[in-house]
Design a protein around this motif. Sequence first.
Motif, short mmCIF file in Angstrom:
data_model
loop_
_atom_site.label_atom_id
_atom_site.label_comp_id
_atom_site.label_asym_id
_atom_site.label_seq_id
_atom_site.Cartn_x
_atom_site.Cartn_y
_atom_site.Cartn_z
N LEU A 104 0.82 -1.20 0.00
CA LEU A 104 0.00 0.00 0.00
C LEU A 104 0.86 1.25 0.00
N LEU A 105 2.02 1.17 0.66
CA LEU A 105 2.92 2.33 0.75
C LEU A 105 4.36 1.86 0.90
N MET A 106 5.23 2.34 0.03
CA MET A 106 6.67 2.15 0.15
C MET A 106 7.32 3.50 -0.09
N PRO A 107 7.96 4.10 0.91
CA PRO A 107 8.56 5.43 0.71
C PRO A 107 9.71 5.43 -0.28
N PHE A 108 10.40 4.28 -0.42
CA PHE A 108 11.44 4.16 -1.45
C PHE A 108 11.18 2.90 -2.27
N PHE A 109 11.00 3.11 -3.58
CA PHE A 109 10.72 2.03 -4.52
C PHE A 109 11.67 2.21 -5.69
N SER A 110 12.70 1.37 -5.76
CA SER A 110 13.79 1.59 -6.72
C SER A 110 13.35 1.48 -8.17
N ARG A 111 12.18 0.91 -8.44
CA ARG A 111 11.71 0.85 -9.83
C ARG A 111 11.43 2.23 -10.41
#
Length: 434
Positions: free
Chosen positions: A214-221
């Motif tokens: 639902l929430l990821m503050p850092f998403f390398s994609r």
Amino acid sequence: LDRRNGYIFSINTNGARGDATISNNSYGGSEWDGAWVAKPKVHDWGWGVEIVIPFKTISFSEMTDTWGFNVSRNIGRTGERARWSNSRTNIRSYHISENGNLTGLYGLKQGLGLDINPYSIGKYKKDYDEKDSDLLGDFGFDIRYRLTSSLAALASVNTDFAETETDIRQVNLTRYPLFFPEKRQFFLEDSGIFGFGGAVSSSRRRSSESSDMLLMPFFSRRIGLSREGEVMPVHFAGKVTGRINDYNVGLLDAVVEGDNGPRNTFVGRISRNIFEQSSVGFLTTLGDPNSDEMNAVVGTDFHFRDSDFMGGRIFELNLYALSSHSEETGGIDPAWGASTKLYDRNIDLSASVIEIGDEFNPAMGFVRRQGTRRYMVEADFIPYYDHIPWLRKSRHGYEAELYTDLGNIVVNTKQSFGLGTLYFESQDFASLKV
């Protein structure tokens, strides 16, 4: 020997291999790809395997003569799991805090710790109408250097992701964005260090829309892809990841191609180990890979874990708070969450709440729904039947998800009553759910 982080190597009788990382007693993902070999052999008495793992594949201290170590086996035909150290039913292979000790490891050398992977691409193009031809090409390289036994520096120049595995096809029938996991090796290296708010926390069961999705503050994609999913060349990417005493450190900087020239993005993650299996940390991201506007996110989180809670149960608690600032919208908006979990052989209890502001916008993160609160509760009871020869256990439970807006007006809800799932000794099962 920190009882928190490590590696998993698995093999079957046919020689099929798998490997994965362990991050803070949680499954860190099978995308990690270490160099090692193994060969099994079937005998009259059973089967055996010899495994060879080069020292340069893993991180260890040359000054330590003891490693945390465990051996486990899954016997499919009987549905049994055997483990050398700590074979409690609720313990998983990635619960590295329950490992035993492998001693007598003297004089081991990790080597220089330097890996260089260059690549080059050649292209020939000819226009027969114009009687013109062009010879095109490109090149780049990745470098990895182990600064210490537990700290590594990586650099990638003119990165090529041509060999990255293709995404699994997904069909979206909702108004919310899909989540595609990271598969590029450069960003997967030590990616568990960047996990925030319990996103890589262990769980016996996961909802299809769990809190980390639902929430990821850092998403390398976000790095290397435009909002439309088009490839944006990565001119340079560098990072330092690892552990210094009780601190876990992750620093990443990338320069990507933009409409008006190169753009710079930065991620910083620092956490400190406290107590026996817990941690407190800080995360920040700066920059927007898809815009020249400024975007920043800051957040702090606390993770508590006790694997011997109330007589052998595992208890986990995660708390976090975030705030984003976007020059595009000009505002500052928060997000926060809390989750807890208690489980053992016979019970599985969990509860969580998460709130995401209307304008919470991490340019280098992933947000499925803005302006929402989600409450979730799950309770399962798992009795075992040692006196019934054909029945091993059953599972009975209840799960509920409730979404509201920020004014607590219900948007949608989902409830699931697990009336009963029977697990037979034959490895068949029958389930009734409403």
